[in-house]
Design a protein around this motif. Structure first.
Motif, PDB file in Angstrom:
ATOM      1  N   PHE A  14       0.838  -1.200   0.000  1.00  0.00           N
ATOM      2  CA  PHE A  14       0.000   0.000   0.000  1.00  0.00           C
ATOM      3  C   PHE A  14       0.872   1.250   0.000  1.00  0.00           C
ATOM      4  CE2 PHE A  14      -3.778   2.361   0.471  1.00  0.00           C
ATOM      5  CZ  PHE A  14      -3.552   3.344   1.415  1.00  0.00           C
ATOM      6  N   GLN A  15       1.947   1.250   0.781  1.00  0.00           N
ATOM      7  CA  GLN A  15       2.861   2.383   0.863  1.00  0.00           C
ATOM      8  C   GLN A  15       3.554   2.607  -0.479  1.00  0.00           C
ATOM      9  OE1 GLN A  15       3.109   4.468   3.379  1.00  0.00           O
ATOM     10  NE2 GLN A  15       4.687   5.713   2.451  1.00  0.00           N
ATOM     11  N   LEU A  16       3.967   1.533  -1.158  1.00  0.00           N
ATOM     12  CA  LEU A  16       4.616   1.664  -2.453  1.00  0.00           C
ATOM     13  C   LEU A  16       3.670   2.263  -3.480  1.00  0.00           C
ATOM     14  CD1 LEU A  16       6.639  -1.675  -2.677  1.00  0.00           C
ATOM     15  CD2 LEU A  16       7.534   0.621  -2.275  1.00  0.00           C
ATOM     16  N   ASP A  17       2.402   1.897  -3.407  1.00  0.00           N
ATOM     17  CA  ASP A  17       1.404   2.430  -4.330  1.00  0.00           C
ATOM     18  C   ASP A  17       1.230   3.933  -4.126  1.00  0.00           C
ATOM     19  OD1 ASP A  17      -2.117   2.203  -4.865  1.00  0.00           O
ATOM     20  OD2 ASP A  17      -0.535   2.166  -6.387  1.00  0.00           O
ATOM     21  N   LEU A  18       1.329   4.393  -2.887  1.00  0.00           N
ATOM     22  CA  LEU A  18       1.167   5.813  -2.580  1.00  0.00           C
ATOM     23  C   LEU A  18       2.371   6.651  -2.993  1.00  0.00           C
ATOM     24  CD1 LEU A  18      -0.484   5.751   0.966  1.00  0.00           C
ATOM     25  CD2 LEU A  18      -1.557   6.260  -1.219  1.00  0.00           C
ATOM     26  N   SER A  19       3.503   5.990  -3.242  1.00  0.00           N
ATOM     27  CA  SER A  19       4.717   6.750  -3.513  1.00  0.00           C
ATOM     28  C   SER A  19       4.862   7.168  -4.975  1.00  0.00           C
ATOM     29  CB  SER A  19       5.946   5.953  -3.066  1.00  0.00           C
ATOM     30  OG  SER A  19       6.095   4.808  -3.888  1.00  0.00           O
ATOM     31  N   ALA A  20       3.876   6.909  -5.818  1.00  0.00           N
ATOM     32  CA  ALA A  20       3.942   7.377  -7.202  1.00  0.00           C
ATOM     33  C   ALA A  20       4.069   8.900  -7.186  1.00  0.00           C
ATOM     34  CB  ALA A  20       2.703   6.951  -7.968  1.00  0.00           C
ATOM     35  N   GLN A  21       4.987   9.415  -7.989  1.00  0.00           N
ATOM     36  CA  GLN A  21       5.249  10.857  -7.962  1.00  0.00           C
ATOM     37  C   GLN A  21       4.482  11.589  -9.039  1.00  0.00           C
ATOM     38  OE1 GLN A  21       9.498  11.181  -8.210  1.00  0.00           O
ATOM     39  NE2 GLN A  21       9.753  10.732  -6.057  1.00  0.00           N
ATOM     40  N   GLN A  22       4.095  12.806  -8.704  1.00  0.00           N
ATOM     41  CA  GLN A  22       3.469  13.725  -9.644  1.00  0.00           C
ATOM     42  C   GLN A  22       4.436  14.881  -9.834  1.00  0.00           C
ATOM     43  OE1 GLN A  22      -0.130  14.407  -7.125  1.00  0.00           O
ATOM     44  NE2 GLN A  22      -1.065  14.570  -9.151  1.00  0.00           N
ATOM     45  N   TYR A  23       4.410  15.465 -10.999  1.00  0.00           N
ATOM     46  CA  TYR A  23       5.215  16.650 -11.264  1.00  0.00           C
ATOM     47  C   TYR A  23       4.308  17.775 -11.731  1.00  0.00           C
ATOM     48  CZ  TYR A  23       9.412  13.866 -10.836  1.00  0.00           C
ATOM     49  OH  TYR A  23      10.403  13.079 -10.349  1.00  0.00           O
ATOM     50  N   ARG A  24       4.740  18.985 -11.458  1.00  0.00           N
ATOM     51  CA  ARG A  24       3.997  20.165 -11.892  1.00  0.00           C
ATOM     52  C   ARG A  24       5.029  21.220 -12.307  1.00  0.00           C
ATOM     53  NH1 ARG A  24      -1.045  21.072 -10.873  1.00  0.00           N
ATOM     54  NH2 ARG A  24      -1.843  23.024 -11.612  1.00  0.00           N
ATOM     55  N   VAL A  25       4.775  21.857 -13.436  1.00  0.00           N
ATOM     56  CA  VAL A  25       5.662  22.904 -13.941  1.00  0.00           C
ATOM     57  C   VAL A  25       4.926  24.233 -13.846  1.00  0.00           C
ATOM     58  CG1 VAL A  25       6.925  23.764 -15.952  1.00  0.00           C
ATOM     59  CG2 VAL A  25       6.792  21.294 -15.528  1.00  0.00           C
ATOM     60  N   VAL A  26       5.568  25.207 -13.238  1.00  0.00           N
ATOM     61  CA  VAL A  26       5.061  26.579 -13.170  1.00  0.00           C
ATOM     62  C   VAL A  26       6.118  27.455 -13.836  1.00  0.00           C
ATOM     63  CG1 VAL A  26       4.342  28.468 -11.667  1.00  0.00           C
ATOM     64  CG2 VAL A  26       3.818  26.100 -11.026  1.00  0.00           C
ATOM     65  N   THR A  27       5.679  28.372 -14.685  1.00  0.00           N
ATOM     66  CA  THR A  27       6.616  29.182 -15.469  1.00  0.00           C
ATOM     67  C   THR A  27       6.441  30.659 -15.160  1.00  0.00           C
ATOM     68  OG1 THR A  27       6.556  27.564 -17.264  1.00  0.00           O
ATOM     69  CG2 THR A  27       7.339  29.763 -17.822  1.00  0.00           C
ATOM     70  N   SER A  28       7.565  31.342 -14.971  1.00  0.00           N
ATOM     71  CA  SER A  28       7.516  32.804 -14.891  1.00  0.00           C
ATOM     72  C   SER A  28       8.160  33.361 -16.155  1.00  0.00           C
ATOM     73  CB  SER A  28       8.224  33.339 -13.640  1.00  0.00           C
ATOM     74  OG  SER A  28       9.603  33.076 -13.687  1.00  0.00           O
ATOM     75  N   VAL A  29       7.504  34.379 -16.714  1.00  0.00           N
ATOM     76  CA  VAL A  29       8.000  35.070 -17.897  1.00  0.00           C
ATOM     77  C   VAL A  29       8.128  36.526 -17.496  1.00  0.00           C
ATOM     78  CG1 VAL A  29       7.539  35.691 -20.293  1.00  0.00           C
ATOM     79  CG2 VAL A  29       6.798  33.461 -19.417  1.00  0.00           C
ATOM     80  N   GLU A  30       9.358  37.040 -17.546  1.00  0.00           N
ATOM     81  CA  GLU A  30       9.594  38.429 -17.152  1.00  0.00           C
ATOM     82  C   GLU A  30      10.131  39.189 -18.357  1.00  0.00           C
ATOM     83  OE1 GLU A  30      10.929  38.566 -12.714  1.00  0.00           O
ATOM     84  OE2 GLU A  30      11.706  36.713 -13.599  1.00  0.00           O
TER      85      GLU A  30
END
Length: 146
Positions: A14-30
């Protein structure tokens, strides 16, 4: 003893199943456009896309062009946080840079408070190309995982 071992294995699975990683990209444009004419933002997509839907495989036998519809690729739901431009009519504006730093720090702190960990930062610059160009951005991608 067998029951304890079975429960331990189930909990571990159960713990291994919960460890799947998600990624999120946030971008700043200046904007680094002279005279403060550009636009600067933090962009955070609020919908997910599956890259496989817009991917084709090119081979020697089949080099059919990728005909993905651009309108289907576009993300219409996103957060847009206004930032200040690096330049104003008088030149570089350090107050604007400090304000942008405060907003970006706030965004990073909010993401970490919501369980995201900042793992990578990647930056690039497309600067003004000389007289009459008037274009330029400083882009930074913040990659978070959870």
């Amino acid at each position: 003893m067998k029951n304890v071992l079975l429960i331990a294995i189930c909990l571990l699975a159960f713990q291994l199943d919960l460890s799947a990683q998600q990624y999120r990209v946030v971008t700043s444009v200046e904007s680094i456009v002279p005279n403060g004419l550009g636009r600067s933002r933090i962009i955070n997509a609020l919908e997910e896309k599956d890259y496989r839907e817009f991917t084709s495989v090119q081979t020697e036998d089949d080099n059919t062009r990728n005909k993905s519809d651009r309108s289907e690729i576009r993300v219409k739901n996103f957060e847009e946080t206004k930032l200040l431009n690096f330049y104003n009519i008088g030149g570089i504006r350090f107050q604007n840079i400090a304000a942008n730093d405060a907003l970006i720090t706030s965004m990073i702190n909010d993401m970490t408070a919501n369980g995201w960990e900042l793992t990578f930062v990647s930056s690039a610059v497309e600067s003004e190309g000389g007289k009459g160009d008037g274009q330029g951005i400083f882009i930074t991608r913040y990659i978070f995982k959870k």
